[in-house]
Enzyme design. Structure first.
Site, short mmCIF file in Angstrom:
data_model
loop_
_atom_site.label_atom_id
_atom_site.label_comp_id
_atom_site.label_asym_id
_atom_site.label_seq_id
_atom_site.Cartn_x
_atom_site.Cartn_y
_atom_site.Cartn_z
N GLY A 44 0.80 -1.23 0.00
CA GLY A 44 0.00 0.00 0.00
C GLY A 44 0.82 1.27 0.00
N HIS A 45 2.15 1.17 -0.01
CA HIS A 45 3.01 2.36 0.07
C HIS A 45 4.00 2.32 -1.09
CE1 HIS A 45 5.90 5.30 1.64
NE2 HIS A 45 4.96 5.69 2.47
#
Lengths: 137, 85
Positions: A44-45
């Site tokens: 997610g990053h």
């Protein structure tokens, strides 16, 4: 790897030291962390643009600092109590082999101050001073 | 001695970033830790480093530290004593 598991209480996916290259208790530790696309933070990053979060660089240095102690940290409580003068100079990505170096600067009353640096093939990505405290937050 | 005490108070304020505090607001007798100034163990390490860097006086162990950090009067006396030595 067995030595790392014996030294640190951290476990995957939050164990952020793969290998200890040099260990001179009280003086200097050099450790290594290999980043892979499978690491949970990259999901997610960021989606489609995986970049290592800066706070995880600080955590890597804190875990590497655990090897400055001569004995095992199992059963002991050492907490990150402060971060000073942190600089993130360049990003880290999946596939990078990161070199983590920590050196103690001072200690008093159960609190120690450690200077850390993360490099990738000689290039400095992050420098920070960490305050680590024994006993509890 | 009073000049040294003023420098000690200024050092405490600057090093520990006690923003908005002036030297005369620090009571000479008030405990630095806990109830008085309310400093903590991280502040203690910063003070050890500040005393060494500002006055060239080392606080070697925790016993000396506990004595020196009792209050401003004690810290000023500790610095004066060890600067002479």
């Amino acid at each position: 790897m067995q030595d790392i598991l014996a030294q640190l209480p951290h476990r995957p996916p939050f164990l952020l030291v793969d290998r200890v290259i040099a260990r001179e208790p009280g003086t200097r530790v050099v450790a290594e962390k290999m980043l892979t696309l499978g690491d949970p933070c990259f999901q997610g990053h960021f989606e489609g643009n995986p970049v290592l979060p800066g706070v995880l660089m600080l955590e890597m240095l804190a875990q590497a600092a655990g090897f400055l102690e001569a004995g095992s940290l199992q059963g002991q409580r050492i907490f990150l109590a402060g971060v000073q003068e942190a600089r993130f100079k360049a990003a880290a990505f999946p596939g990078d082999r990161l070199e983590l170096e920590v050196r103690p600067e001072a200690a008093f009353g159960g609190v120690s101050k450690v200077r850390g640096e993360i490099r990738r093939q000689g290039q400095t990505l992050c420098t920070a001073t960490l305050l680590l405290k024994r006993g509890g937050p | 001695m009073n000049d040294l005490k003023a420098r000690v108070k200024t050092m405490i304020i600057e090093r520990l970033k006690l923003d908005g505090m002036t030297p005369d607001q620090i009571d000479d007798q008030a405990p630095l830790f806990g109830d008085g100034l309310g400093l903590d163990s991280i502040d203690a390490l910063e003070l050890v480093l500040a005393v060494e860097q500002t006055f060239g006086v080392k606080i070697e162990d925790e016993a000396s530290g506990m004595k020196a950090f009792r209050n401003v009067d004690a810290l000023t006396a500790y610095i004066a004593e060890n600067q002479r030595a």
